[in-house]
Design a protein around this motif. Structure first.
Motif, PDB file in Angstrom:
ATOM      1  N   LEU A  49     -67.684 -18.091 -28.126  1.00  0.00           N
ATOM      2  CA  LEU A  49     -66.465 -18.848 -27.876  1.00  0.00           C
ATOM      3  C   LEU A  49     -65.262 -17.949 -28.138  1.00  0.00           C
ATOM      4  N   PRO A  50     -64.091 -18.290 -27.616  1.00  0.00           N
ATOM      5  CA  PRO A  50     -62.906 -17.453 -27.861  1.00  0.00           C
ATOM      6  C   PRO A  50     -62.669 -17.137 -29.333  1.00  0.00           C
ATOM      7  N   SER A  51     -63.044 -18.058 -30.229  1.00  0.00           N
ATOM      8  CA  SER A  51     -62.834 -17.826 -31.661  1.00  0.00           C
ATOM      9  C   SER A  51     -63.704 -16.695 -32.197  1.00  0.00           C
ATOM     10  N   HIS A  52     -64.751 -16.305 -31.451  1.00  0.00           N
ATOM     11  CA  HIS A  52     -65.644 -15.230 -31.878  1.00  0.00           C
ATOM     12  C   HIS A  52     -65.482 -13.981 -31.008  1.00  0.00           C
ATOM     13  N   ILE A  53     -64.329 -13.864 -30.366  1.00  0.00           N
ATOM     14  CA  ILE A  53     -64.044 -12.708 -29.506  1.00  0.00           C
ATOM     15  C   ILE A  53     -62.807 -11.989 -30.038  1.00  0.00           C
ATOM     16  N   ARG A  54     -62.849 -10.658 -30.029  1.00  0.00           N
ATOM     17  CA  ARG A  54     -61.688  -9.845 -30.408  1.00  0.00           C
ATOM     18  C   ARG A  54     -61.464  -8.786 -29.325  1.00  0.00           C
ATOM     19  N   ASP A 236     -62.748 -24.934 -21.287  1.00  0.00           N
ATOM     20  CA  ASP A 236     -62.703 -26.211 -20.575  1.00  0.00           C
ATOM     21  C   ASP A 236     -61.604 -26.278 -19.517  1.00  0.00           C
ATOM     22  N   LYS A 237     -60.719 -25.309 -19.515  1.00  0.00           N
ATOM     23  CA  LYS A 237     -59.656 -25.291 -18.507  1.00  0.00           C
ATOM     24  C   LYS A 237     -60.167 -24.674 -17.205  1.00  0.00           C
ATOM     25  N   PRO A 238     -59.455 -24.900 -16.092  1.00  0.00           N
ATOM     26  CA  PRO A 238     -59.854 -24.260 -14.826  1.00  0.00           C
ATOM     27  C   PRO A 238     -59.791 -22.739 -14.949  1.00  0.00           C
ATOM     28  N   LEU A 261     -58.867 -15.372 -18.767  1.00  0.00           N
ATOM     29  CA  LEU A 261     -57.880 -16.016 -19.631  1.00  0.00           C
ATOM     30  C   LEU A 261     -58.278 -17.448 -19.965  1.00  0.00           C
ATOM     31  N   ASP A 262     -58.831 -18.160 -18.979  1.00  0.00           N
ATOM     32  CA  ASP A 262     -59.293 -19.541 -19.184  1.00  0.00           C
ATOM     33  C   ASP A 262     -60.479 -19.799 -18.275  1.00  0.00           C
ATOM     34  N   GLY A 263     -61.294 -20.801 -18.653  1.00  0.00           N
ATOM     35  CA  GLY A 263     -62.404 -21.213 -17.811  1.00  0.00           C
ATOM     36  C   GLY A 263     -63.530 -20.200 -17.782  1.00  0.00           C
ATOM     37  N   LEU A 298     -69.060 -15.028 -16.768  1.00  0.00           N
ATOM     38  CA  LEU A 298     -68.119 -14.548 -17.779  1.00  0.00           C
ATOM     39  C   LEU A 298     -67.297 -15.747 -18.236  1.00  0.00           C
ATOM     40  N   TYR A 299     -67.130 -15.860 -19.561  1.00  0.00           N
ATOM     41  CA  TYR A 299     -66.455 -17.024 -20.130  1.00  0.00           C
ATOM     42  C   TYR A 299     -65.067 -16.658 -20.639  1.00  0.00           C
ATOM     43  N   ALA A 300     -64.312 -17.679 -21.011  1.00  0.00           N
ATOM     44  CA  ALA A 300     -62.932 -17.513 -21.473  1.00  0.00           C
ATOM     45  C   ALA A 300     -62.852 -16.517 -22.624  1.00  0.00           C
ATOM     46  N   GLY A 301     -61.897 -15.596 -22.530  1.00  0.00           N
ATOM     47  CA  GLY A 301     -61.679 -14.604 -23.569  1.00  0.00           C
ATOM     48  C   GLY A 301     -62.467 -13.329 -23.391  1.00  0.00           C
ATOM     49  N   GLN A 302     -63.436 -13.325 -22.472  1.00  0.00           N
ATOM     50  CA  GLN A 302     -64.297 -12.157 -22.295  1.00  0.00           C
ATOM     51  C   GLN A 302     -63.717 -11.192 -21.266  1.00  0.00           C
ATOM     52  N   VAL A 303     -64.137  -9.933 -21.364  1.00  0.00           N
ATOM     53  CA  VAL A 303     -63.675  -8.866 -20.479  1.00  0.00           C
ATOM     54  C   VAL A 303     -64.882  -8.269 -19.772  1.00  0.00           C
ATOM     55  N   GLY A 304     -64.773  -8.066 -18.464  1.00  0.00           N
ATOM     56  CA  GLY A 304     -65.887  -7.493 -17.715  1.00  0.00           C
ATOM     57  C   GLY A 304     -65.439  -7.026 -16.346  1.00  0.00           C
ATOM     58  N   TYR A 305     -66.409  -6.725 -15.495  1.00  0.00           N
ATOM     59  CA  TYR A 305     -66.081  -6.286 -14.141  1.00  0.00           C
ATOM     60  C   TYR A 305     -66.497  -7.356 -13.139  1.00  0.00           C
TER      61      TYR A 305
END
Length: 664
Positions: A49-54, A236-238, A261-263, A298-305
């Protein structure tokens, strides 16, 4: 069964695992119902979840140990083996490994367990040289924190200050770290004092590490988790994603580096960028772990290609956002203000401002099409380069490129050759000037009163120019105070004006000078290193334009203008410059059968001249005696022939001659 198979770093197969990581890893996005053997690790991206991402960057002055520190984090995360013989893992380009510097920001996703919780850390390793500062500027907006790394042997440098200011403007949480504490010359106490005095850090929050040995690195990982806030994202956002890098692939088209950023985004989704013209279906997504590793979501807060077979770079621009096509249709049907608000709330990547311009041409005229394709692909990966078409009587069709500095230009040229096998000719670098035109008729002809001139050959006639303006910069120099006198003399010789000076500690001083950019781009940094034995560091930022006494210096061979050598120079240095170029021409031109006059001119006034003597045949060789008048007659006839030949002779200046003159 979707399972990530990973061999631990101390296993004998670690080398093969690292080498072929991208083909052996499969990330799963759903829960696993199977037990996992001890030598395998399963990753469930959905649980992060975003709370566990830096999301964080590593920023520092050049050669302060950023890439070594990033490698150590990869090793601690169990992604690579500790092998001192291998080059820096995240320095992937050939030019980076040859020169030992980072020129391109690289991303890696790491997983650490703290307090029985797994955290996903998205690392961005950035360059340190001022010429590649755009890589830092485009990375920081998607980060909530950054590691400010400082060399314990060199202390705070000019680029350290520049990076600190940029992070401060972007509201990025900084963790100060002193590196290389294991080195014999390290002066940790002095560097700590500099961080406190210059940046107002508390002593307790400054970490001391050795990226080479790994000492103290685990404490920094704890600080990243505890002190850097998580991204403000919501699953939960688009869907709302953000493009912050891209590169070209012959098969898959444009591949983009994205931050969600979201969704969430998954394979098969139909997406569209906010400023794009068409929608695309997502074909492949993944993360760098540390190589490209496919996943399904890929979920909210994550970085990828992300790959969606995009061919038009306008549909995946850096700094733009993408949403689901259904979301875009909904926004379009509603009031446009909602779409405008979404665009305004995106992370802001500053637009790069090229400082140095040069013409680039194919080594062979027949390679023009191949060079154009290579340029478009490389500019996609290095969006700080400005490009426009250009032409030259000597080189034919080409392009005018804008760079952030000379090293940037040099590296770009080498990447063209290394990655696309494109042999090129790059002309002498110059800066852009602003010219104010007088006369309503002339203003109408050029479209506006003030125009920007990037190519000296496109300068309007001198009689319609009302004012010349040249770009200036504010340079920051950090140096031991014993070099103050020699540095001041160097800056004054480059038309510099001292703005400020302040002591960092008892031994070092921070100087600020305002100087013309044209006096800095060529060899100022090299001269600074020479006179300070390498102890001084230099950084600069633009300071607008200022009126200057600029003249156009032209060069002629037997009265014929050589357009490619035309330059814009400050009048006070025009004589010295013209004399140097005339001498280079004399040394590099092929011998001619007639005398050649090499001239440098400002308008109709000749300010420098060199004469190249003609090749002569020994016409008296066949004489074996007799009256001296016979020899005089033959020499006089030869002289008349040389004079006629000079009148009709055409000097062919080869491409290689231009290369030698322009690139020295």
């Amino acid at each position: 069964m979707k399972l990530l198979r990973f061999v631990r770093s101390n296993h004998p197969l670690a080398y093969f695992q690292n080498k072929y990581l991208s083909t052996t890893i499969k990330l799963c996005n759903e829960s696993l119902d199977v037990s996992t053997p001890q030598n395998q690790i399963s990753i469930v991206l959905k649980k992060f979840l975003p709370s566990h991402i830096r999301n964080f960057s590593v920023i520092a002055h050049v050669d302060h140990g950023k890439s070594t520190f990033s490698d150590r984090l990869l090793e601690i995360a169990g992604l690579i083996a500790n092998d001192p013989e291998k080059p820096q893992y995240l320095d992937k380009l050939d030019v980076e490994r040859e020169r030992g510097i980072t020129v391109k920001a690289q991303t890696a996703s790491l997983i650490f367990n703290r307090g029985e919780k797994d955290y996903l850390l998205n690392l961005i390793d950035t360059p340190g040289h001022v010429d590649f500062s755009f890589e830092v500027y485009r990375s920081l907006p998607i980060c909530q924190g950054a590691i400010l790394l400082v060399d314990a042997t060199k202390g705070v440098q000019a680029q350290t200050i520049a990076h600190f200011n940029e992070a401060l403007l972007g509201d990025v949480n900084l963790i100060p770290v002193i590196n290389k504490i294991d080195v014999k010359e390290a002066n940790v106490a002095q560097v700590e004092e500099q961080l406190v005095n210059l940046f107002s850090f508390d002593r307790e929050e400054i970490y001391k590490i050795s990226a080479k040995t790994g000492e103290g690195c685990n404490a920094v990982i704890d600080a990243i988790i505890n002190k850097i806030p998580p991204p403000e994202s919501d699953n939960d956002k688009p869907l709302k994603g953000f493009y912050f890098d891209s590169w070209s692939n012959r098969v898959h088209g444009i591949i983009s580096l994205v931050a969600i950023l979201d969704g969430k985004v998954k394979v098969g989704d139909e997406i569209r960028s906010l400023s794009g013209k068409k929608s695309y279906t997502v074909r492949e997504i993944g993360i760098f772990h540390p190589e490209e590793t496919k996943t399904d979501v890929l979920y909210a807060g994550q970085v990828g290609y992300l790959s969606a077979c995009v061919r038009d770079d306008a549909d995946a621009k850096i700094g733009d956002a993408f949403v689901l096509q259904s979301t875009f249709d909904t926004l379009k049907d509603k009031d446009q203000s909602e779409l405008t608000t979404m665009i305004n709330n995106l992370p802001k990547i500053p637009k790069p401002k090229p400082m140095v311009f040069a013409g680039i041409f194919p080594a062979e005229a027949s390679q023009s099409k191949e060079l154009k394709s290579a340029l478009n692909k490389l500019v996609l990966n290095d969006s700080s380069v400005e490009i426009e078409t250009d032409s030259s009587p000597a080189f034919g069709l080409g392009w005018r490129l804008g760079f952030l500095g000379l090293l940037h230009m040099d590296v770009f040229s080498q990447r063209l050759e290394d990655e696309y096998d494109s042999a090129t000719v790059i002309t002498a670098p110059s800066v852009s000037y602003k010219v104010t035109i007088k006369g309503n008729k002339n203003i109408k002809q050029y479209g506006k009163e003030t125009i920007t001139v990037k190519n000296p050959m496109h300068l309007p006639p001198e009689n319609i120019i009302a004012k010349f303006e040249e770009p200036w910069i504010i340079g920051t120099i950090l140096t031991p105070n014993k070099f103050l006198g020699t540095i001041n003399a160097l800056c004054l010789s480059r038309r510099g004006e001292q703005l400020d000076s302040s002591y960092v500690d008892q031994e070092r001083i921070l100087l600020k000078y305002k100087m013309p950019l044209n006096e800095v781009i060529l060899d100022f940094n090299d001269r600074l290193k020479v006179i300070t034995s390498g102890y001084a560091s230099f950084d600069y930022e633009e300071a607008g334009y200022q009126e200057g006494n600029i003249v156009k210096v032209e060069f002629l061979l037997n009265g014929k203008l050589i357009e490619e050598l035309t330059s814009l120079v400050h009048k006070g240095k025009s004589y010295e410059y013209a004399k140097a170029v005339c001498k280079k021409l004399k040394d590099n031109l092929p011998p001619q059968l007639f005398k050649v006059a090499i001239q440098g001119a400002i308008g109709k006034k000749i300010i420098a001249r060199e004469t190249m003597d003609a090749l002569k045949k020994d016409v008296t060789a066949k004489l074996y005696g007799g009256d001296v008048t016979r020899a005089q007659k033959l020499l006089a006839r030869q002289k008349e022939g040389k004079a006629r030949l000079r009148m009709i002779g055409d000097i062919q200046v080869e491409r290689n001659t231009f290369i030698k003159i322009l690139q020295t």
